[in-house]
Write an enzyme that holds these catalytic residues in place. Structure first.
Site, PDB file in Angstrom:
ATOM      1  N   TYR A 160     -10.865   4.674  14.081  1.00 54.58           N
ATOM      2  CA  TYR A 160     -10.291   5.188  13.204  1.00 54.58           C
ATOM      3  C   TYR A 160     -10.044   6.955  13.004  1.00 54.58           C
ATOM      4  O   TYR A 160      -9.037   7.535  13.281  1.00 54.58           O
ATOM      5  CB  TYR A 160     -10.588   4.828  11.540  1.00 54.58           C
ATOM      6  N   GLY A 185       1.033  -1.562   0.461  1.00 54.79           N
ATOM      7  CA  GLY A 185      -0.025  -0.147   0.635  1.00 54.79           C
ATOM      8  C   GLY A 185       0.776   0.956  -0.235  1.00 54.79           C
ATOM      9  O   GLY A 185       1.894   1.297  -0.939  1.00 54.79           O
ATOM     10  N   VAL A 213       4.652  -2.567  15.218  1.00 56.08           N
ATOM     11  CA  VAL A 213       5.137  -1.677  16.418  1.00 56.08           C
ATOM     12  C   VAL A 213       4.652  -1.579  17.323  1.00 56.08           C
ATOM     13  O   VAL A 213       4.541  -0.487  18.167  1.00 56.08           O
ATOM     14  CB  VAL A 213       4.527  -0.690  15.239  1.00 56.08           C
ATOM     15  N   VAL A 271      -6.963   6.218  -0.697  1.00 54.06           N
ATOM     16  CA  VAL A 271      -6.444   5.790  -1.504  1.00 54.06           C
ATOM     17  C   VAL A 271      -6.514   4.852  -2.042  1.00 54.06           C
ATOM     18  O   VAL A 271      -7.108   3.936  -0.997  1.00 54.06           O
ATOM     19  CB  VAL A 271      -4.602   5.907  -0.920  1.00 54.06           C
TER      20      VAL A 271
END
Ligand SMILES: NC(=O)c1ccc[n+]([C@@H]2O[C@H](COP(=O)([O-])OP(=O)(O)OC[C@H]3O[C@@H](n4cnc5c(N)ncnc54)[C@H](OP(=O)(O)O)[C@@H]3O)[C@@H](O)[C@H]2O)c1
Length: 255
Positions: free
Chosen positions: A161, A21, A68, A193
């Site tokens: 989100y 992505g 992460v 996107v």
């Protein structure tokens, strides 16, 4: 020459979520601009594919598996990348998830915590490690946090989100002020996107038409259009830009 200002030669960049992505395109675009790049994410095979594209673009790649949300693993990743590529000059906090589309009344606590944990807490762990390292070596750097148009305006039915991306804008502004002048910190806020992330909504005819109605440019963005903004923000061309939310959304937030 003004184009020289956009060069990332001799820079080292870490791009989280570099396995596919937007992150993959940012990693490749930064290599095209002259950087050596460490794409980091959980999917090892996909990272290898990104690394091949970085090398084809003329950069040295150091693909590295990373979740992460694992604090200790973030520190270990920076150590390994700095041993391999040298001091990290650019961090792109791009890893993100959005598994929930629905009314906030139906949202469970576990999903809420997961979205905030990856999108905000994971980004904070990476930013903190980067900030400490730049400070210790008395160097300079550029930090780019992927927010979203949902960090600027409401995205209906995406409350967790939207909350996480507004938090990224707040984190960006705080760090920009705290870490100036050594580190420039900016948020990059794309609209919709064409990546796996938006596949579901883009492939649903009704939702697709509704979304396009909200986009003045009347199309979804290509990932490389977002990558171009990231190269700019990382480069000396943006040398006086910090604490900014750079919106690349086809005009959604302007309405
Ligand atoms: N696509 C859009 O329309 C859009 C719009 C605005 C903002 N954004 C933001 O742009 C960023 C990238 O989105 P995208 O569209 O490229 O999404 P994507 O195609 O789904 O890619 C997401 C990336 O994040 C990584 N990732 C997810 N969880 C992770 C974790 N715990 N640790 C490390 N890496 C993790 C994934 O890699 P692994 O699965 O291999 O770990 C993948 O590389 C996100 O922050 C997103 O919120 C996207």
């Amino acid at each position: 020459m003004v184009l020289d200002e956009f060069s990332l030669s001799d820079r080292v960049a870490v791009v989280t979520g570099g396995s596919r992505g937007i992150g993959e395109e940012i990693a490749v675009a930064m290599a095209e601009a002259g950087a050596d790049v460490a794409p980091v994410a959980r999917s090892e095979d996909a990272l290898e594919a990104t690394a091949e594209r970085i090398e084809d673009a003329g950069g040295t790649a150091h693909p590295r598996p990373l979740d992460v949300t694992d604090e200790a693993a973030v520190t270990a990743m920076f150590e390994e990348v700095e041993d391999s590529l040298g001091d990290v000059d650019v961090l792109v906090n791009n890893a993100g998830v959005n598994p929930f589309f629905g009314n906030a009344r139906d949202l469970d606590g576990e999903t809420w915590r997961h979205i905030l944990e990856v999108n905000v807490t994971g980004s904070f762990y990476c930013a903190r490690e980067f900030g400490q390292r730049v400070h210790e070596r008395e160097g300079t750097g550029s930090l780019i946090n992927l927010a979203s148009v949902g960090g600027v305006v409401a995205l209906p039915y995406q409350a967790p989100y939207t909350a996480s991306k507004h938090a990224m804008v707040g984190l960006t502004k705080s760090l920009a002020v705290e870490w100036a002048p050594a580190i420039r910190v900016n948020a990059l806020a794309p609209g919709y996107v064409k990546t796996d992330f938006t596949k579901g909504v883009r492939e649903n005819e009704e939702i697709r038409a509704d979304l396009l109605d909200t986009i003045p440019l009347d199309r979804f963005a290509e990932p490389d259009e977002v990558a171009a903004s990231a190269v700019y923000l990382a480069s000396d061309a943006a040398g006086y830009v910090t604490g900014e939310v750079h919106v690349a959304d086809g005009g959604i937030a302007a309405q």
